[in-house]
Scaffold this motif. Sequence first.
Motif, PDB file in Angstrom:
ATOM      1  N   LEU A  49       0.862  -1.204   0.111  1.00 44.94           N
ATOM      2  CA  LEU A  49       0.135  -0.010  -0.061  1.00 44.94           C
ATOM      3  C   LEU A  49       0.877   1.109   0.056  1.00 44.94           C
ATOM      4  N   GLU A  50       1.734   1.289   0.741  1.00 47.22           N
ATOM      5  CA  GLU A  50       2.844   2.425   0.835  1.00 47.22           C
ATOM      6  C   GLU A  50       3.454   2.581  -0.394  1.00 47.22           C
ATOM      7  N   ARG A  51       3.690   1.544  -1.324  1.00 52.09           N
ATOM      8  CA  ARG A  51       4.418   1.793  -2.676  1.00 52.09           C
ATOM      9  C   ARG A  51       3.443   2.118  -3.644  1.00 52.09           C
ATOM     10  N   LEU A  52       2.093   1.520  -3.574  1.00 52.02           N
ATOM     11  CA  LEU A  52       1.196   2.194  -4.409  1.00 52.02           C
ATOM     12  C   LEU A  52       0.831   3.758  -4.244  1.00 52.02           C
ATOM     13  N   LEU A  53       0.691   4.097  -2.831  1.00 52.40           N
ATOM     14  CA  LEU A  53       0.374   5.429  -2.661  1.00 52.40           C
ATOM     15  C   LEU A  53       1.484   6.592  -2.874  1.00 52.40           C
ATOM     16  N   TYR A  54       2.699   5.946  -2.506  1.00 53.58           N
ATOM     17  CA  TYR A  54       3.672   7.020  -2.539  1.00 53.58           C
ATOM     18  C   TYR A  54       4.842   6.965  -3.521  1.00 53.58           C
ATOM     19  N   SER A  55       4.717   6.030  -4.651  1.00 48.46           N
ATOM     20  CA  SER A  55       5.607   6.049  -5.782  1.00 48.46           C
ATOM     21  C   SER A  55       5.917   7.304  -6.533  1.00 48.46           C
ATOM     22  N   GLN A  56       6.887   7.642  -6.757  1.00 49.21           N
ATOM     23  CA  GLN A  56       7.039   8.980  -7.751  1.00 49.21           C
ATOM     24  C   GLN A  56       8.048   8.310  -8.703  1.00 49.21           C
ATOM     25  N   TYR A  57       7.767   8.967  -9.781  1.00 45.73           N
ATOM     26  CA  TYR A  57       8.881   8.901 -10.833  1.00 45.73           C
ATOM     27  C   TYR A  57       9.239  10.337 -11.688  1.00 45.73           C
ATOM     28  N   LEU A  73      16.206   8.775 -14.607  1.00 41.36           N
ATOM     29  CA  LEU A  73      14.879   8.542 -14.187  1.00 41.36           C
ATOM     30  C   LEU A  73      15.085   8.432 -12.450  1.00 41.36           C
ATOM     31  N   LEU A  74      14.414   9.303 -11.861  1.00 40.77           N
ATOM     32  CA  LEU A  74      14.625   9.100 -10.191  1.00 40.77           C
ATOM     33  C   LEU A  74      13.243   8.312  -9.675  1.00 40.77           C
ATOM     34  N   ILE A  75      13.431   7.228  -9.040  1.00 39.81           N
ATOM     35  CA  ILE A  75      12.483   6.485  -8.572  1.00 39.81           C
ATOM     36  C   ILE A  75      12.321   6.085  -7.030  1.00 39.81           C
ATOM     37  N   MET A 121      16.164  -3.172 -19.131  1.00 40.38           N
ATOM     38  CA  MET A 121      17.508  -2.555 -19.192  1.00 40.38           C
ATOM     39  C   MET A 121      18.524  -3.179 -19.973  1.00 40.38           C
ATOM     40  N   ASN A 122      19.323  -2.608 -20.646  1.00 45.47           N
ATOM     41  CA  ASN A 122      20.464  -3.143 -21.094  1.00 45.47           C
ATOM     42  C   ASN A 122      21.638  -3.843 -20.729  1.00 45.47           C
ATOM     43  N   VAL A 123      21.449  -4.023 -19.017  1.00 51.17           N
ATOM     44  CA  VAL A 123      22.127  -4.593 -18.323  1.00 51.17           C
ATOM     45  C   VAL A 123      21.582  -5.962 -17.757  1.00 51.17           C
ATOM     46  N   GLY A 124      20.448  -6.603 -18.591  1.00 50.54           N
ATOM     47  CA  GLY A 124      19.794  -7.724 -18.380  1.00 50.54           C
ATOM     48  C   GLY A 124      18.906  -7.660 -17.212  1.00 50.54           C
ATOM     49  N   SER A 125      18.540  -6.737 -16.482  1.00 46.98           N
ATOM     50  CA  SER A 125      17.426  -6.639 -15.547  1.00 46.98           C
ATOM     51  C   SER A 125      16.070  -5.985 -15.866  1.00 46.98           C
ATOM     52  N   GLU A 126      15.241  -5.903 -15.308  1.00 48.55           N
ATOM     53  CA  GLU A 126      13.879  -5.248 -15.507  1.00 48.55           C
ATOM     54  C   GLU A 126      13.541  -4.732 -14.372  1.00 48.55           C
ATOM     55  N   LEU A 127      12.652  -3.533 -14.601  1.00 48.63           N
ATOM     56  CA  LEU A 127      12.242  -2.726 -13.489  1.00 48.63           C
ATOM     57  C   LEU A 127      10.743  -2.294 -13.751  1.00 48.63           C
ATOM     58  N   GLY A 128       9.660  -2.672 -12.797  1.00 49.20           N
ATOM     59  CA  GLY A 128       8.361  -2.441 -12.966  1.00 49.20           C
ATOM     60  C   GLY A 128       7.911  -1.248 -12.277  1.00 49.20           C
ATOM     61  N   LEU A 129       7.138  -0.386 -12.973  1.00 48.78           N
ATOM     62  CA  LEU A 129       6.775   0.975 -12.628  1.00 48.78           C
ATOM     63  C   LEU A 129       5.152   0.988 -12.908  1.00 48.78           C
ATOM     64  N   LYS A 151      14.600   1.968  -0.774  1.00 54.12           N
ATOM     65  CA  LYS A 151      15.591   2.851  -1.451  1.00 54.12           C
ATOM     66  C   LYS A 151      15.308   3.171  -2.576  1.00 54.12           C
ATOM     67  N   LYS A 152      15.723   4.345  -2.795  1.00 49.14           N
ATOM     68  CA  LYS A 152      15.424   5.381  -3.874  1.00 49.14           C
ATOM     69  C   LYS A 152      16.430   4.981  -4.985  1.00 49.14           C
ATOM     70  N   ARG A 153      16.007   4.996  -6.255  1.00 48.81           N
ATOM     71  CA  ARG A 153      17.016   4.437  -7.510  1.00 48.81           C
ATOM     72  C   ARG A 153      16.911   5.497  -8.438  1.00 48.81           C
ATOM     73  N   ILE A 154      18.127   5.435  -9.093  1.00 47.66           N
ATOM     74  CA  ILE A 154      18.447   6.608  -9.998  1.00 47.66           C
ATOM     75  C   ILE A 154      18.767   5.775 -11.286  1.00 47.66           C
ATOM     76  N   ILE A 155      18.239   5.889 -12.618  1.00 46.37           N
ATOM     77  CA  ILE A 155      18.317   5.061 -13.633  1.00 46.37           C
ATOM     78  C   ILE A 155      18.767   5.997 -14.906  1.00 46.37           C
ATOM     79  N   SER A 156      19.908   5.747 -15.647  1.00 48.29           N
ATOM     80  CA  SER A 156      20.050   6.515 -16.790  1.00 48.29           C
ATOM     81  C   SER A 156      19.006   6.012 -17.879  1.00 48.29           C
ATOM     82  N   LEU A 157      18.409   6.989 -18.512  1.00 52.25           N
ATOM     83  CA  LEU A 157      17.513   6.580 -19.657  1.00 52.25           C
ATOM     84  C   LEU A 157      18.329   5.849 -20.796  1.00 52.25           C
TER      85      LEU A 157
END
Length: 85
Positions: free
Chosen positions: A3-11, A19-21, A57-65, A28-34
């Motif tokens: 619920l915290e994630r659903l209510l307070y997520s910011q991109y 991309l600031l997540i 991502m080009n590093v072989g990972s995926e990120l859900g938003l 933990k806050k994340r920073i991704i280069s586009l």
Amino acid sequence: FTLERLLYSQYVITADGKLLINHGRFAKKRIISLNQVLRVERGKYLLGMGKYLILVMNVGSELGLRPDREQEFLDYLKKKQQHDE
């Protein structure tokens, strides 16, 4: 936690192509280069109860938003990626 994630997520997409997540107070806050984003796919939760975006991502990972204004987010992301090339 969910619920915290659903209510307070910011991109936030910055002017310098990042991309600031922020998924709320407990994550933990994340920073991704586009430049790392190869493509964006659409996903659905179990039984189609909700949808989200998957950044591949080009590093072989995926990120859900889950941006509130999904199409606006996608359009702006594409525009920023084209501008940075």
